[in-house]
Scaffold this motif. Structure first.
Motif, PDB file in Angstrom:
ATOM      1  N   SER A 387       4.913   3.646  -4.539  1.00  0.00           N
ATOM      2  CA  SER A 387       4.614   2.745  -5.999  1.00  0.00           C
ATOM      3  C   SER A 387       5.851   3.470  -6.771  1.00  0.00           C
ATOM      4  N   TYR A 388       6.195   2.947  -8.217  1.00  0.00           N
ATOM      5  CA  TYR A 388       7.080   2.830  -9.447  1.00  0.00           C
ATOM      6  C   TYR A 388       6.820   3.925  -9.997  1.00  0.00           C
ATOM      7  N   ASN A 389       5.197   4.746  -9.906  1.00  0.00           N
ATOM      8  CA  ASN A 389       5.087   5.760 -10.116  1.00  0.00           C
ATOM      9  C   ASN A 389       5.146   6.970  -9.793  1.00  0.00           C
ATOM     10  N   PHE A 390       4.986   6.802  -8.334  1.00  0.00           N
ATOM     11  CA  PHE A 390       5.916   7.963  -7.393  1.00  0.00           C
ATOM     12  C   PHE A 390       7.351   8.299  -8.509  1.00  0.00           C
ATOM     13  N   ILE A 391       8.240   7.657  -8.532  1.00  0.00           N
ATOM     14  CA  ILE A 391       9.707   8.551  -8.915  1.00  0.00           C
ATOM     15  C   ILE A 391       9.261   9.299 -10.026  1.00  0.00           C
ATOM     16  N   PRO A 392       8.402   9.164 -10.619  1.00  0.00           N
ATOM     17  CA  PRO A 392       7.674  10.167 -11.718  1.00  0.00           C
ATOM     18  C   PRO A 392       7.186  11.487 -12.007  1.00  0.00           C
ATOM     19  N   TYR A 393       6.303  10.632 -10.599  1.00  0.00           N
ATOM     20  CA  TYR A 393       5.498  11.710  -9.533  1.00  0.00           C
ATOM     21  C   TYR A 393       6.116  12.940  -9.439  1.00  0.00           C
ATOM     22  N   SER A 394       6.698  12.536  -8.577  1.00  0.00           N
ATOM     23  CA  SER A 394       7.854  13.765  -7.684  1.00  0.00           C
ATOM     24  C   SER A 394       9.134  14.525  -8.386  1.00  0.00           C
ATOM     25  N   PHE A 395       8.301  14.727  -9.394  1.00  0.00           N
ATOM     26  CA  PHE A 395       9.552  15.587  -9.442  1.00  0.00           C
ATOM     27  C   PHE A 395      10.380  16.743  -9.041  1.00  0.00           C
ATOM     28  N   GLY A 396      11.570  16.648 -10.193  1.00  0.00           N
ATOM     29  CA  GLY A 396      12.573  17.821  -9.222  1.00  0.00           C
ATOM     30  C   GLY A 396      12.834  16.946  -8.705  1.00  0.00           C
ATOM     31  N   ASN A 397      12.572  15.996  -7.243  1.00  0.00           N
ATOM     32  CA  ASN A 397      13.410  15.618  -6.905  1.00  0.00           C
ATOM     33  C   ASN A 397      13.609  14.018  -7.189  1.00  0.00           C
ATOM     34  N   HIS A 398      13.862  13.437  -6.283  1.00  0.00           N
ATOM     35  CA  HIS A 398      14.385  12.082  -6.705  1.00  0.00           C
ATOM     36  C   HIS A 398      14.818  11.135  -5.429  1.00  0.00           C
ATOM     37  N   GLN A 399      14.194   9.610  -5.675  1.00  0.00           N
ATOM     38  CA  GLN A 399      13.941   8.647  -4.878  1.00  0.00           C
ATOM     39  C   GLN A 399      14.720   7.591  -4.707  1.00  0.00           C
ATOM     40  N   ILE A 400      15.951   8.431  -4.356  1.00  0.00           N
ATOM     41  CA  ILE A 400      16.913   7.001  -4.606  1.00  0.00           C
ATOM     42  C   ILE A 400      17.571   7.170  -3.208  1.00  0.00           C
ATOM     43  N   GLU A 401      18.117   5.873  -2.465  1.00  0.00           N
ATOM     44  CA  GLU A 401      18.755   5.868  -0.897  1.00  0.00           C
ATOM     45  C   GLU A 401      19.631   5.556  -1.088  1.00  0.00           C
ATOM     46  N   LYS A 402      19.580   4.692  -2.475  1.00  0.00           N
ATOM     47  CA  LYS A 402      21.545   4.393  -3.120  1.00  0.00           C
ATOM     48  C   LYS A 402      21.454   3.510  -4.042  1.00  0.00           C
ATOM     49  N   VAL A 403      22.288   3.498  -4.243  1.00  0.00           N
ATOM     50  CA  VAL A 403      23.368   3.252  -5.465  1.00  0.00           C
ATOM     51  C   VAL A 403      24.595   1.969  -5.811  1.00  0.00           C
ATOM     52  N   PHE A 404      24.211   1.785  -6.543  1.00  0.00           N
ATOM     53  CA  PHE A 404      24.845  -0.100  -6.190  1.00  0.00           C
ATOM     54  C   PHE A 404      25.916  -0.091  -8.202  1.00  0.00           C
ATOM     55  N   LEU A 405      27.139  -0.136  -8.440  1.00  0.00           N
ATOM     56  CA  LEU A 405      27.449  -0.246  -9.161  1.00  0.00           C
ATOM     57  C   LEU A 405      28.529  -1.729  -9.514  1.00  0.00           C
ATOM     58  N   LYS A 406      27.728  -2.677 -10.558  1.00  0.00           N
ATOM     59  CA  LYS A 406      28.642  -3.609  -9.953  1.00  0.00           C
ATOM     60  C   LYS A 406      28.427  -4.714  -8.924  1.00  0.00           C
ATOM     61  N   GLY A 407      27.548  -4.415  -8.478  1.00  0.00           N
ATOM     62  CA  GLY A 407      26.477  -4.746  -7.144  1.00  0.00           C
ATOM     63  C   GLY A 407      27.899  -3.718  -5.763  1.00  0.00           C
ATOM     64  N   GLU A 408      28.562  -2.795  -5.797  1.00  0.00           N
ATOM     65  CA  GLU A 408      28.871  -1.749  -5.085  1.00  0.00           C
ATOM     66  C   GLU A 408      28.902  -0.431  -4.894  1.00  0.00           C
ATOM     67  N   GLU A 409      28.213  -0.337  -3.125  1.00  0.00           N
ATOM     68  CA  GLU A 409      27.072   0.552  -3.259  1.00  0.00           C
ATOM     69  C   GLU A 409      28.264   2.075  -3.308  1.00  0.00           C
ATOM     70  N   ILE A 410      28.111   2.830  -4.289  1.00  0.00           N
ATOM     71  CA  ILE A 410      29.159   3.841  -4.676  1.00  0.00           C
ATOM     72  C   ILE A 410      28.658   5.467  -3.233  1.00  0.00           C
ATOM     73  N   LYS A 411      29.499   5.777  -2.310  1.00  0.00           N
ATOM     74  CA  LYS A 411      29.021   6.733  -1.415  1.00  0.00           C
ATOM     75  C   LYS A 411      29.905   7.822  -1.847  1.00  0.00           C
ATOM     76  N   LYS A 412      28.505   9.140  -1.571  1.00  0.00           N
ATOM     77  CA  LYS A 412      28.985  10.406  -1.624  1.00  0.00           C
ATOM     78  C   LYS A 412      29.911  10.634  -1.496  1.00  0.00           C
ATOM     79  N   THR A 413      31.399  11.456  -2.895  1.00  0.00           N
ATOM     80  CA  THR A 413      32.494  11.970  -1.732  1.00  0.00           C
ATOM     81  C   THR A 413      32.668  13.021  -1.820  1.00  0.00           C
TER      82      THR A 413
END
Ligand code: NIG
Ligand code: FE
Length: 413
Positions: A387-413
């Motif tokens: 559930s989205y409650n897991f986002i703040p629940y898992s403090f000190g961590n993050h629940q992000i798998e991928k990020v997209f800006l203007k629809g484009e996946e931004i990979k770690k450089t």
């Protein structure tokens, strides 16, 4: 960029009708669609809905089974263009010195300004882009960046030019704020008004000529700038077409909120100290209160009384305050978790505060902050979560798998 997301477990913060911001009880409502699709065309949100209505396209398709999508975080308050760090002050505070004592002994903002004045524009850009890339990976899709660690004409303009270069080179939405009135430099110690005149008569003209800022800010605080100084700076900002955003009520309450409202500022930020009359003054205005819980955490100062404010019907935005002195962290996931844990905001309130209300505090509410047709496809694709409650629940961590800006996946450089 064109892309179709399918089988989204839950599409979060879906608002068919655009809203400017959310206040009071509305903040506790977070509209979602379960088992959804999301269509992105030319970098914009083109369509969304239930999977059973998913269109057929030739677009690249991403299967989000088990995962959720929400709009990127909107961080409306940072100072991420700075030089060096201040970890020795951090250790001094552990040893018992206060933030105020450290500032009075040559530390604090003046310490960062000295470092920045000695840093080349190229070096400053290189140091700052690392932080910008870091926050993009942490899910931020729109950010405001302030000057204020320069405190001379050259150094303030250097910061604003670095912000402009970041804006040109990265796909994240960036707004620039002129915060020349962040602290009084040593050379003006006994002549603060001459410093203010220099900001107003000299730097602002160049800023306008080169179109280097969107907003103007001031640190309205005992020992820094007074209510009257704030009035002067906001008045000057207006003349140069810059709307105000103020640092206020961080340590003391001196009437800064009231002068901000008089000048119709876009946001009042910090608010760790709030009197009833300050809360009352914000009611029925278009000014967004902004809380910075990571700053409270790091400096061990009170948290903004979010519960009292939201229960009084006010809106609230959450931001990081990323800077070398009071908040060396640009992690909005931590901000959202801390708002829930320490400020008793519900996950719905915190997510609204960190998306659409943050967007409003940068005047970007028409572009980002919700899943609405026509807005930028700046998105967070979560890991598999229940559930989205897991986002703040898992403090000190993050629940992000991928990020997209203007629809484009931004990979770690
Ligand atoms: O927003 N409060 C004023 N300015 C910054 C921190 C200043 C510093 O210590 O460098 C803030 O917290
Ligand atoms: Fe700040």
């Amino acid at each position: 960029m064109n892309v179709l997301f399918i089988n989204i477990k839950e599409l979060i913060q879906v608002r068919e009708k655009a809203v400017d911001f959310l206040s009071g009880k509305e903040m506790n409502i977070l509209p979602t669609i379960k088992n959804a699709f999301l269509l992105v065309e030319n970098g914009l949100i083109a369509d969304y809905g239930l999977m059973k209505n998913c269109p057929k396209t030739t677009f690249k398709t991403i299967d989000a089974t088990g995962r959720m999508i929400l709009p990127s975080w909107c961080d409306s308050h940072t100072h991420l263009v700075y030089a060096g760090n201040r970890e020795s002050e951090f250790v001094d505070r552990i040893k018992g010195f206060s933030y105020k004592e450290i500032a009075e002994n040559g530390g604090g903002i003046l310490n960062s300004a000295k470092k920045l004045q000695q840093t080349s524009e190229e070096d400053l850009y290189n140091q700052s882009k690392v932080r910008l890339e870091e926050i993009i990976q942490l899910g931020t899709g729109a950010v405001e960046i302030k000057s204020g660690y320069g405190l001379t004409k050259d150094a303030e303009l250097k910061i604003l030019r670095v912000i402009r270069r970041l804006k040109q080179n990265y796909p994240i939405e960036i707004k620039a704020t002129f915060l020349g009135a962040h602290a009084v430099p040593a050379e003006y110690k006994n002549n603060k008004s001459a410093y203010l005149q220099m900001l107003i008569n000299d730097i602002l003209t160049t800023i306008q000529k080169e179109n280097l800022a969107d907003f103007i800010d001031i640190f309205c605080e005992t020992g820094y700038f007074s209510v009257n100084d704030t009035h002067q700076i906001l008045e000057a900002g207006k003349k140069y077409g810059l709307q105000g955003k103020i640092h206020v009520n961080q340590f003391t309450t001196i009437g800064g909120i009231q002068v901000g409202i008089k000048h119709n500022v876009l946001s009042v930020d910090h608010l760790e100290e709030m009197r009833t009359e300050d809360i009352d003054a914000l009611k029925n205005t278009k000014t967004m209160p902004v809380a910075l819980p990571s700053c409270s955490y790091f400096l061990n100062i009170p948290y903004t009384p979010a519960r009292k404010m939201i229960d009084a019907g006010l809106p609230l935005a959450l931001a990081t305050d990323y800077n070398p002195g009071s908040t060396p962290s640009g992690n909005m996931n931590f901000v959202v978790a801390t708002a829930c844990i320490k400020m008793k905001m519900t996950p719905e309130e915190a997510i609204n505060a960190a998306t659409i209300n943050g967007a409003y505090a940068m005047n970007l509410q028409e572009k980002v902050g919700t899943i609405t047709k026509g807005k930028l496809a700046n998105l967070i694709l979560t890991k598999e979560i229940n559930s989205y409650n897991f986002i703040p629940y898992s403090f000190g961590n993050h629940q992000i798998e991928k990020v997209f800006l203007k629809g484009e996946e931004i990979k770690k450089t």
